[in-house]
Design a protein around this motif. Structure first.
Motif, short mmCIF file in Angstrom:
data_model
loop_
_atom_site.label_atom_id
_atom_site.label_comp_id
_atom_site.label_asym_id
_atom_site.label_seq_id
_atom_site.Cartn_x
_atom_site.Cartn_y
_atom_site.Cartn_z
N SER A 1 32.31 -24.64 23.76
CA SER A 1 32.70 -23.43 23.04
C SER A 1 32.06 -23.45 21.65
O SER A 1 31.40 -24.41 21.27
CB SER A 1 34.22 -23.35 22.92
OG SER A 1 34.82 -23.33 24.19
N ASP B 1 26.21 -21.82 11.14
CA ASP B 1 25.99 -21.47 12.55
C ASP B 1 25.78 -22.73 13.40
O ASP B 1 26.29 -22.83 14.52
CB ASP B 1 24.79 -20.54 12.68
CG ASP B 1 24.58 -20.07 14.11
OD1 ASP B 1 25.52 -19.47 14.67
OD2 ASP B 1 23.50 -20.31 14.67
N SER C 1 30.82 -13.53 14.23
CA SER C 1 29.92 -14.25 15.13
C SER C 1 28.59 -13.51 15.22
O SER C 1 28.56 -12.27 15.29
CB SER C 1 30.53 -14.35 16.53
OG SER C 1 29.69 -15.05 17.41
N ARG D 1 28.27 -24.06 16.42
CA ARG D 1 27.81 -24.28 17.80
C ARG D 1 28.00 -25.72 18.25
O ARG D 1 28.02 -26.00 19.45
CB ARG D 1 26.34 -23.89 17.92
CG ARG D 1 26.10 -22.39 17.86
CD ARG D 1 24.69 -22.03 18.21
NE ARG D 1 23.74 -22.36 17.16
CZ ARG D 1 22.72 -23.17 17.32
NH1 ARG D 1 22.52 -23.79 18.47
NH2 ARG D 1 21.89 -23.39 16.32
N TRP E 1 26.13 -11.83 16.91
CA TRP E 1 26.12 -11.30 18.27
C TRP E 1 24.73 -10.81 18.69
O TRP E 1 24.43 -10.75 19.87
CB TRP E 1 27.13 -10.16 18.39
CG TRP E 1 26.79 -8.94 17.58
CD1 TRP E 1 27.01 -8.75 16.26
CD2 TRP E 1 26.17 -7.76 18.04
NE1 TRP E 1 26.57 -7.52 15.85
CE2 TRP E 1 26.05 -6.88 16.94
CE3 TRP E 1 25.69 -7.32 19.28
CZ2 TRP E 1 25.47 -5.62 17.04
CZ3 TRP E 1 25.12 -6.06 19.39
CH2 TRP E 1 25.02 -5.22 18.27
N PRO F 1 32.92 -19.01 15.49
CA PRO F 1 32.10 -17.98 14.85
C PRO F 1 31.59 -18.42 13.48
O PRO F 1 32.31 -19.08 12.72
CB PRO F 1 33.06 -16.79 14.73
CG PRO F 1 34.04 -16.99 15.84
CD PRO F 1 34.21 -18.48 15.96
N ALA G 1 35.22 -11.52 13.80
CA ALA G 1 35.25 -12.96 13.54
C ALA G 1 33.99 -13.45 12.84
O ALA G 1 33.94 -14.59 12.38
CB ALA G 1 35.44 -13.73 14.84
N THR H 1 34.47 -10.04 18.45
CA THR H 1 33.38 -10.93 18.05
C THR H 1 32.84 -10.56 16.68
O THR H 1 32.59 -11.41 15.83
CB THR H 1 32.24 -10.88 19.09
OG1 THR H 1 32.75 -11.29 20.36
CG2 THR H 1 31.09 -11.79 18.69
N TRP H 2 32.69 -9.26 16.44
CA TRP H 2 32.18 -8.79 15.16
C TRP H 2 33.14 -9.16 14.03
O TRP H 2 32.73 -9.66 12.98
CB TRP H 2 31.97 -7.28 15.18
CG TRP H 2 31.29 -6.78 13.96
CD1 TRP H 2 29.95 -6.58 13.80
CD2 TRP H 2 31.89 -6.47 12.70
NE1 TRP H 2 29.70 -6.16 12.52
CE2 TRP H 2 30.86 -6.09 11.83
CE3 TRP H 2 33.20 -6.48 12.23
CZ2 TRP H 2 31.10 -5.71 10.52
CZ3 TRP H 2 33.44 -6.12 10.92
CH2 TRP H 2 32.39 -5.72 10.08
N GLY I 1 27.63 -9.20 12.36
CA GLY I 1 29.07 -9.11 12.24
C GLY I 1 29.53 -9.32 10.82
O GLY I 1 28.74 -9.38 9.88
N GLN J 1 35.86 -6.83 23.34
CA GLN J 1 35.33 -8.18 23.08
C GLN J 1 34.26 -8.14 22.01
O GLN J 1 34.17 -9.03 21.15
CB GLN J 1 34.77 -8.77 24.37
CG GLN J 1 34.26 -10.20 24.24
CD GLN J 1 35.35 -11.16 23.84
OE1 GLN J 1 36.49 -11.06 24.31
NE2 GLN J 1 35.03 -12.11 22.97
N PHE J 2 33.43 -7.11 22.03
CA PHE J 2 32.39 -6.95 21.01
C PHE J 2 33.01 -6.80 19.62
O PHE J 2 32.59 -7.46 18.66
CB PHE J 2 31.53 -5.72 21.32
CG PHE J 2 30.73 -5.24 20.14
CD1 PHE J 2 29.57 -5.89 19.77
CD2 PHE J 2 31.13 -4.13 19.41
CE1 PHE J 2 28.83 -5.45 18.68
CE2 PHE J 2 30.41 -3.69 18.32
CZ PHE J 2 29.24 -4.36 17.96
#
Length: 344
Positions: free
Chosen positions: A319, A309, A199, A313, A201, A322, A197, A194-195, A269, A190-191
């Motif tokens: 949800s 960002d 996002s 958000r 983190w 990213p 994409a 996420t990276w 990321g 998952q990390f």
């Protein structure tokens, strides 16, 4: 044109540039305030002010100080760092398409971060302050490899050759990362997802502190070298004739650019295109002289990332999209436009 007229023109251009910097700074402050109130749980302007003054509830303080503010500060720092990194690479390589994301520098840094994190039982157990150092090693090795593969003895580094080499190296590193993910447990997978994409983190104050020394040291250094970059932009032979130690200065500036990009990647990321869009917009607004172009790039990069960002958000609450995807939606068409205009 007389000397007095030239001085008057330069003075007017400098004043216009400073005015534009002030306008961008105001836009950043506006985006900062909007971003503080963007999220699944809304804070009214009065609640936001009370919380900033220490009069908010424990829940409001947790939301603002522990979750939102670190992420906002990181967005600003990595936006400025990536944009300045791109500006330096464009100057050193004399290539308008140079960008740490497009050239694979971010991918090299990310691969090392992923390898480091994979050695720890959980992603949170990895030493945060060592992540930028490891990322710098990966980014530096990638930059050296791209430079050696792109260089031609009698031609230097042709722009398209540099671009294609960077894309190829980035694709190879991304493929290696995907292969490595097959051996990861669900949390670490998952990390990595996420990276990839883009996002952000690293969203706590310890990540801010791990990033801050790199920004404090390298960003002023690059701006201090603005006059040298003006000379380097004239070409190697002309710069040498004017007394510049071309090879040494290029190496130092490239090392600073790689450091800024690597430190950003370690906490954010794979966010691309910031180093491409920021410098180009800065040149259009304040001109090519690096004394104003570099600060303008930093401010525009910060504005781009914090805006992306915030949009990410807000648009699909609860949800989020990213940040790297939102930036890519803006940056990819601009990259294609610049590629179409490139002659060689």
């Amino acid at each position: 044109m007389s000397r007095t007229t030239v001085q008057s023109y330069e003075s007017a251009r400098r004043r216009r540039g400073m005015t534009l910097l002030a306008v961008i700074a105001v836009l950043i402050i506006t985006a900062f305030i909007i971003s503080m109130n963007t999220g699944y749980i809304l804070l009214t302007p009065q609640e936001l002010l009370n919380t900033m003054l220490g009069k908010g509830t424990a829940k409001q303080e947790l939301i603002l100080f522990d979750f939102r503010l670190p992420r906002i500060v990181i967005s600003l720092l990595i936006g400025a760092a990536l944009a300045v990194s791109g500006a330096v690479m464009q100057s050193v390589f004399r290539n308008d398409l140079a960008d740490p994301g497009i050239l694979g520098i971010n991918a090299g840094a990310g691969l090392m971060v992923m390898l480091m994190v994979s050695f720890y039982p959980s992603t949170s157990a990895a030493p945060v302050f060592l992540l930028p150092v490891v990322a710098f090693a990966g980014a530096g090795f990638t930059a050296a490899m791209i430079y050696l593969l792109s260089y031609k003895r009698h031609e230097g580094i042709p722009p398209i050759r540099l671009l294609l080499t960077g894309v190829a190296v980035a694709a190879g590193i991304s493929a290696a990362m995907i292969v490595l993910t097959l051996r990861l447990d669900p949390e670490k997978y998952q990390f990595v997802a996420t990276w990839l994409a883009g996002s952000i983190w690293g969203t706590s104050w310890k990540f801010v502190l791990s990033l801050l020394p790199w920004i404090i040291v390298l960003l002023p250094y690059v701006i201090y070298k603005a006059r040298v970059m003006n000379v380097l932009s004239l070409g190697g032979q002309t710069a040498t004739g004017l007394g510049a130690a071309v090879n040494k200065e290029q190496f130092r500036l490239l090392a600073a650019a790689v450091g800024l990009a690597a430190a950003s990647v370690a906490v954010s990321g794979g966010i691309g295109f910031v180093g491409l869009v920021g410098p180009h917009l800065a040149r259009r607004l304040v001109g090519p002289k690096h004394q104003l172009m570099l600060p303008a790039s930093a401010l525009l990069g910060a504005l781009l990332v914090i805006t992306a960002d915030t949009i990410g958000r807000w648009i699909l609450q609860p949800s989020e999209i990213p940040t790297g995807i939102v930036v890519a939606v803006i940056g990819a068409p601009y990259f294609l436009y610049l590629l179409a205009r490139t002659k060689s």
